[in-house]
Design an enzyme around this catalytic site. Sequence first.
Site, short mmCIF file in Angstrom:
data_model
loop_
_atom_site.label_atom_id
_atom_site.label_comp_id
_atom_site.label_asym_id
_atom_site.label_seq_id
_atom_site.Cartn_x
_atom_site.Cartn_y
_atom_site.Cartn_z
N ARG A 61 32.68 53.41 -24.61
CA ARG A 61 31.84 54.42 -23.97
C ARG A 61 32.31 54.81 -22.57
O ARG A 61 32.40 55.98 -22.24
CB ARG A 61 30.39 53.93 -23.83
CG ARG A 61 29.52 54.18 -25.03
CD ARG A 61 28.47 53.13 -25.12
NE ARG A 61 29.14 51.87 -25.41
CZ ARG A 61 29.44 51.46 -26.63
NH1 ARG A 61 29.10 52.18 -27.66
NH2 ARG A 61 30.09 50.33 -26.84
N THR A 62 32.60 53.79 -21.75
CA THR A 62 32.86 54.11 -20.34
C THR A 62 34.13 54.96 -20.23
O THR A 62 34.12 56.03 -19.62
CB THR A 62 32.97 52.81 -19.52
OG1 THR A 62 31.79 52.06 -19.73
CG2 THR A 62 33.11 53.12 -18.04
N LYS A 90 54.90 43.84 -17.00
CA LYS A 90 56.17 43.39 -16.38
C LYS A 90 55.91 42.70 -15.05
O LYS A 90 56.84 42.49 -14.27
CB LYS A 90 57.08 44.60 -16.15
CG LYS A 90 57.45 45.35 -17.40
CD LYS A 90 58.36 46.51 -17.02
CE LYS A 90 58.56 47.49 -18.15
NZ LYS A 90 59.19 48.74 -17.67
N ARG A 111 38.79 49.63 -14.46
CA ARG A 111 38.02 48.47 -14.97
C ARG A 111 38.97 47.28 -15.00
O ARG A 111 40.09 47.39 -15.51
CB ARG A 111 37.48 48.76 -16.37
CG ARG A 111 36.93 47.51 -17.04
CD ARG A 111 36.25 47.80 -18.35
NE ARG A 111 34.95 48.43 -18.16
CZ ARG A 111 34.05 48.60 -19.13
NH1 ARG A 111 34.32 48.21 -20.37
NH2 ARG A 111 32.88 49.16 -18.89
N HIS A 139 28.89 47.51 -12.24
CA HIS A 139 29.23 48.57 -13.20
C HIS A 139 28.39 49.78 -12.81
O HIS A 139 27.45 50.16 -13.50
CB HIS A 139 28.93 48.09 -14.61
CG HIS A 139 29.47 48.96 -15.70
ND1 HIS A 139 30.09 50.16 -15.47
CD2 HIS A 139 29.48 48.79 -17.06
CE1 HIS A 139 30.46 50.69 -16.63
NE2 HIS A 139 30.10 49.87 -17.60
C1 NCD Z 1 28.86 47.13 -20.73
C2 NCD Z 1 29.95 46.52 -19.86
O1 NCD Z 1 31.14 46.78 -20.05
O2 NCD Z 1 29.58 45.81 -18.93
N1 NCD Z 1 29.35 48.08 -21.62
C3 NCD Z 1 29.40 49.36 -21.21
O3 NCD Z 1 30.15 49.72 -20.34
N2 NCD Z 1 28.53 50.21 -21.77
C4 NCD Z 1 28.02 46.11 -21.42
C5 NCD Z 1 28.69 45.03 -22.19
O4 NCD Z 1 29.90 44.98 -22.37
O5 NCD Z 1 27.94 44.15 -22.64
#
Ligand code: NCD
Length: 315
Positions: A61-62, A90, A111, A139
Amino acid sequence: MLKDILSIKDFDRNLLESFIADVKNFEGPKVKFPTAHPGCGFTEANKPKILATLFFEPSTRTRLSFESAMIRLGGQCIGFSDPQNSSVQKGESIRDTIKTIEGYADCIVIRHHVEGTARLAASLTSLPVINAGDGSNSHISQHLLDLYTIQQKLDRLDNLKIGYIGDLKYGRTVRGLAYALSLLPNNRHYFVAPDPGLQIDEIGFLTPGSYEEHNDLSPELLSELDVLYVTRLQKERYPDPQEYNRIIRRYRITKETLLPTKKGFIVMHPLPRNTEIAEEVDELPSAAYFAQAHNGAIVRKCLLYNLITNQGLSY
Ligand code: NCD
């Protein structure tokens, strides 16, 4: 002016409320990056805006909603979703990766499993940086889309009773949402940990009378709630796999579980889900998790537009 979007703790009530109000402007197809004059060719003005998405941890999703948002705004995307296919494999440092990508893009979304990586990246570049998750820490764009969804479904961000159930310790979605809601008046928080080791920590920002800790979700508690925010056990951050298998069986939301809930109640989940919400719940009007996922693209459009055209967030 907030150049980088790193942590909900960088927001105050005014910025949060102004941002959530602004997101509405991005629901339709209209807002776009300023486009070039017709016929001006490959000039500076005709350069498409580019987003770099650097995902050192898995995401559906993100990453895809950031990319969809960028494309819908008229921009383009570069990046990686598997660091094994980048020079990180590397042995390249974050510093050198960021310094390189700085020359290729107008904004960076990152991320990483190590807490503080997005802040480090932001300190290394003049480009706006968005934290798409750093370990169990923050997040921020998830918190913003969660808030937007609550506002959309319940028409308010105050006077809420919100329950949280699941992995409240290792997950990165609950603490930040609780922080954001603590900036608004009369919100009460109910933290339900299916195991004492998963109870939330680092919540010194909540005033003592504004929250309760529970170890199960009783029908009485459920009947009081406006929102139930469910999270999965964070298997990848969980030290002991046997513990994981023991705890995962202890909570599962079904249609029957939700029978005592009141009118207008919603159930949320950042997704991905494992077994903690039965699929039969999806058909209830209270199921708000796919709305969250879809709102993610709208909220991220608003973030990207502000960061790229105004070099930051300010209202
Ligand atoms: C979440 C995350 O990555 O923290 N997912 C997301 O981005 N929607 C929740 C999760 O991984 O549990």
